[in-house]
Design an enzyme around this catalytic site. Structure first.
Site, PDB file in Angstrom:
ATOM      1  N   GLY A  12       0.877  -1.155   0.238  1.00 16.14           N
ATOM      2  CA  GLY A  12       0.312  -0.119  -0.263  1.00 16.14           C
ATOM      3  C   GLY A  12       0.819   0.469   0.123  1.00 16.14           C
ATOM      4  O   GLY A  12       0.562   1.820   0.510  1.00 16.14           O
ATOM      5  N   GLY A  13       1.786   1.077  -0.573  1.00 15.97           N
ATOM      6  CA  GLY A  13       2.839   2.173  -0.284  1.00 15.97           C
ATOM      7  C   GLY A  13       2.850   3.395  -1.800  1.00 15.97           C
ATOM      8  O   GLY A  13       4.082   4.235  -1.227  1.00 15.97           O
ATOM      9  N   SER A 143      -5.791  -0.507  14.081  1.00 12.48           N
ATOM     10  CA  SER A 143      -6.015   0.644  14.108  1.00 12.48           C
ATOM     11  C   SER A 143      -6.667   1.496  15.492  1.00 12.48           C
ATOM     12  O   SER A 143      -6.822   0.300  16.306  1.00 12.48           O
ATOM     13  CB  SER A 143      -7.747   0.734  12.772  1.00 12.48           C
ATOM     14  OG  SER A 143      -8.748   1.391  13.672  1.00 12.48           O
ATOM     15  N   TYR A 158     -14.322  -3.873   9.540  1.00 13.47           N
ATOM     16  CA  TYR A 158     -13.220  -2.981   9.686  1.00 13.47           C
ATOM     17  C   TYR A 158     -12.743  -3.316  10.550  1.00 13.47           C
ATOM     18  O   TYR A 158     -11.645  -4.102  11.395  1.00 13.47           O
ATOM     19  CB  TYR A 158     -13.459  -1.524   9.128  1.00 13.47           C
ATOM     20  CG  TYR A 158     -12.926  -1.037  10.076  1.00 13.47           C
ATOM     21  CD1 TYR A 158     -11.338  -0.407   8.437  1.00 13.47           C
ATOM     22  CD2 TYR A 158     -11.624  -0.627  11.104  1.00 13.47           C
ATOM     23  CE1 TYR A 158     -10.429  -0.479   8.867  1.00 13.47           C
ATOM     24  CE2 TYR A 158     -10.852   0.154  11.036  1.00 13.47           C
ATOM     25  CZ  TYR A 158      -9.672   0.721   9.412  1.00 13.47           C
ATOM     26  OH  TYR A 158      -9.145   1.122  10.083  1.00 13.47           O
TER      27      TYR A 158
END
Length: 257
Positions: A12-13, A143, A158
């Site tokens: 996810g860069g 998260s 999520y």
């Protein structure tokens, strides 16, 4: 906190936290491979790193839900630089936030496939290369949702994947300790990235409204660069005795719930 001679793979860069982390690791002397599905976005990160003149970078196209593609990506990194020292398993999605009776099976499976399965497969693909190096650091983006905060309306799918990521990190910290590989999870609060715009919010007025409070910043979310400093710390030898730990980086947001 230097990474001279070390090689990092960032999933996810192409944007947000992954991009900021990749740039910071390169600035500390690391050679950084950024992985994602959209090559043009990855190239933007590579160009940013090269423009700073602080490190080497390469773009590797791949899907974190495809183990074969991940193994090919790891092989490409090792072929390029001869080793792998750091894995930042960052790629993820918010998916759909909605009441449980409105979520479709496809929506639930998608967030599990990307956030949880994608993290597991990333680590599975990278471990052989890390073992050959003889040490290493794996950093997982979790998260505050699912670890400290459970009141964000509709965020249950999520949050469940984020809680599972922390549990997975702790299992891996024990399993991989004999190989000198550390595994930790970072737990951000609200971060100002494009992922917010990609979140589908549906009928949340049916649920209790949670108002975000971030005391340290007067309500403003973190910038990705704030997280990049923690990523560098966990990637570097400065954190060599830290493993199996979740670190909340949220400006005190989760303490207010």
């Amino acid at each position: 906190m230097r990474l001279d001679g070390k090689v990092a793979l960032v999933t996810g860069g192409g944007s947000g936290i992954g991009q900021a982390g990749a740039v910071r690791l390169a600035a500390a002397g690391g050679r950084v491979a950024v992985l994602g599905r959209r090559l043009e976005k990855l190239q933007g990160t590579v160009d940013q790193i090269k423009a700073c003149g602080d490190g080497e970078a390469m773009a590797v196209q791949g899907d974190i839900s495809d183990l074969g593609a991940l193994r090919q990506a790891v092989d490409a990194v090792v072929d390029q630089w001869g080793r792998l020292d750091v894995v930042f398993a960052n790629a993820g999605i918010n998916g759909t936030w909605a009441p449980i009776d409105e979520m479709t099976l496809e929506e639930i499976q998608k967030v599990i496939q990307v956030n949880l399965l994608g993290t597991i497969l990333t680590v599975q693909a990278a471990v052989p290369a890390l073992r050959r190096t003889g040490s290493g650091s794996i950093i997982i983006t979790s998260s505050v949702n699912g670890t400290r905060i459970f009141s964000n309306p509709g965020a249950w799918a999520y949050g469940a994947t984020k809680a599972a990521q922390v549990a997975f990190a702790k299992f891996m910290a024990v399993e991989l300790a004999q190989d000198g590989i550390r595994v930790n999870a970072i737990c951000p609060g609200r971060v100002e990235t494009e992922i917010q715009a990609k979140t589908e919010l549906r009928h949340l007025d049916r649920l209790h409204e949670f108002k975000e409070r971030i005391p340290l910043t007067g309500g403003k979310g973190a910038q990705p660069e704030h997280l990049a400093e923690l990523i560098l710390f966990l990637a570097s030898d400065a954190s060599q005795f830290i493993t199996g730990t979740e670190l909340w980086i949220d400006g005190g947001q989760s303490l207010m719930v």
